[in-house]
Design a protein around this motif. Structure first.
Motif, short mmCIF file in Angstrom:
data_model
loop_
_atom_site.label_atom_id
_atom_site.label_comp_id
_atom_site.label_asym_id
_atom_site.label_seq_id
_atom_site.Cartn_x
_atom_site.Cartn_y
_atom_site.Cartn_z
N LEU A 123 0.62 -1.22 0.03
CA LEU A 123 -0.10 -0.05 -0.20
C LEU A 123 0.70 1.19 -0.02
O LEU A 123 0.58 2.14 -0.67
N ALA A 126 2.78 1.82 -3.42
CA ALA A 126 1.48 2.40 -4.25
C ALA A 126 1.10 3.75 -4.17
O ALA A 126 1.10 4.41 -4.91
N ALA A 127 1.03 3.91 -2.73
CA ALA A 127 0.84 5.09 -2.64
C ALA A 127 1.98 6.49 -2.85
O ALA A 127 1.66 7.59 -3.43
N CYS A 130 1.64 6.89 -6.59
CA CYS A 130 0.42 7.94 -6.90
C CYS A 130 0.52 9.33 -6.43
O CYS A 130 0.31 10.05 -7.12
N LEU A 272 -4.60 5.87 -0.17
CA LEU A 272 -3.86 4.53 -0.14
C LEU A 272 -2.61 5.14 1.12
O LEU A 272 -2.39 3.97 1.70
N SER A 273 -2.16 6.14 1.24
CA SER A 273 -1.35 6.56 2.27
C SER A 273 -2.04 6.34 3.57
O SER A 273 -1.40 5.83 4.58
N GLY A 275 -4.51 4.44 4.33
CA GLY A 275 -4.71 3.11 4.54
C GLY A 275 -3.20 2.14 4.72
O GLY A 275 -3.08 1.44 5.83
N ALA A 276 -2.21 2.69 4.40
CA ALA A 276 -0.83 2.15 4.44
C ALA A 276 -0.45 2.37 5.91
O ALA A 276 0.08 1.49 6.72
#
Length: 283
Positions: A123, A126-127, A130, A272-273, A275-276
């Motif tokens: 995560l 990916a963050a 993005c 996403l950040s 969530g991470a």
């Protein structure tokens, strides 16, 4: 949670000050040098820190010297990043740098890679992609992603160094003050050398700005420490609240206060950040 809220506010305040530095003609090297004078004094006064415990542990020498170099360097990179990439990307990159410590834990320190750790790393990776994505108007202008990427790598290296110092048995406050003193000495050597070569004469404006920067920088650290002390049984709550809070407030300040433009993929990266950070807080 009052301490965490204050820590979040002062963390974002540091980014705002760095964003405004160029507008007011501030020499960032002088400001950073003064910042460490203020931070070292406050660490000694408010945390009761002394550098002896860190210095006496020989295993701390290498990470402490690295911290003394990395801490002022990352301030200069932060200033560059908030100016070229904006507060939003810079703050998210800074907070996601914690995933580098997670990777280092099982690559260098023998930690075990679990499913949740893999999810947190995926995560975060990916963050980062993005959040740092931006449409290139000028192929030669790479600062829009290089500067926040350097922030990401730099803060990850700093966190790893602090972990190595802690493993050597040095208390956090002692390590913090020792690293501040090393950074202060190196910064003032740079300030005096630049002044002697007439590259950047010392100005009261830059020094005064450095006092504000140092106060905000140390307040961020102090209230984060106080947050952990107030909630000793909930370190994951403090960790998540602090980092998610900085991402959210930094996004609001950057996007609405400074009109920073974000594409849909950047907003996805911010989600996403969060969530991470939430996943990493449960590890």
């Amino acid at each position: 949670m009052t301490y965490i809220l204050l820590a979040v506010l002062f963390s974002v305040a540091v980014s705002v000050l760095l964003k405004l530095a160029r507008r007011y003609g501030i020499d960032i090297v002088q400001a950073v040098a003064t910042n460490y004078v203020v931070a070292a004094l406050l660490a000694a006064m408010l945390l009761g820190a002394t550098p002896q415990a860190a210095i006496e542990a020989k295993a701390t020498y290498v990470p402490l010297v690295l911290l003394g170099i990395l801490l002022p360097a990352i301030f200069v990179v932060l200033a560059r990043s908030v100016r070229t990439a904006g507060i939003v990307r810079t703050d998210v990159a800074q907070r996601l740098s914690l995933f580098l410590s997670l990777v280092a834990a099982f690559v260098f320190l023998g930690d075990t890679l679990t499913g949740m750790k893999s999810l947190g790393i995926a995560l975060a990776f990916a963050a980062v992609l993005c959040v740092l994505w931006r449409r290139q108007r000028d192929p030669m202008d790479r600062a829009g992603w290089i500067a926040p990427l350097a922030v990401f790598a730099g803060f990850g290296a700093i966190d790893i160094c602090f972990k190595r110092v802690a493993q050597a048995g040095a208390p956090f406050a002692s390590a913090l003050l020792a690293s501040f003193l090393i950074a202060m000495a190196l910064c003032w050597i740079a300030v005096l050398a630049r002044a002697a070569m007439r590259v950047a004469p010392v100005t009261l404006r830059s020094l005064g700005f450095g006092v504000l920067l140092g106060a905000a920088n140390f307040a961020n650290i102090l209230f984060y420490v106080r947050g952990h002390q107030a909630l000793p049984n909930d370190p994951s709550l403090v960790f998540a609240s602090m980092n998610v809070g900085v991402v959210v407030l930094g996004t609001l300040v950057g996007a609405f206060g400074f009109k920073e433009r974000l594409a849909a993929v950047n907003w996805l990266g911010i989600a996403l950040s969060i969530g991470a950070i939430t996943v990493m807080a449960t590890l």
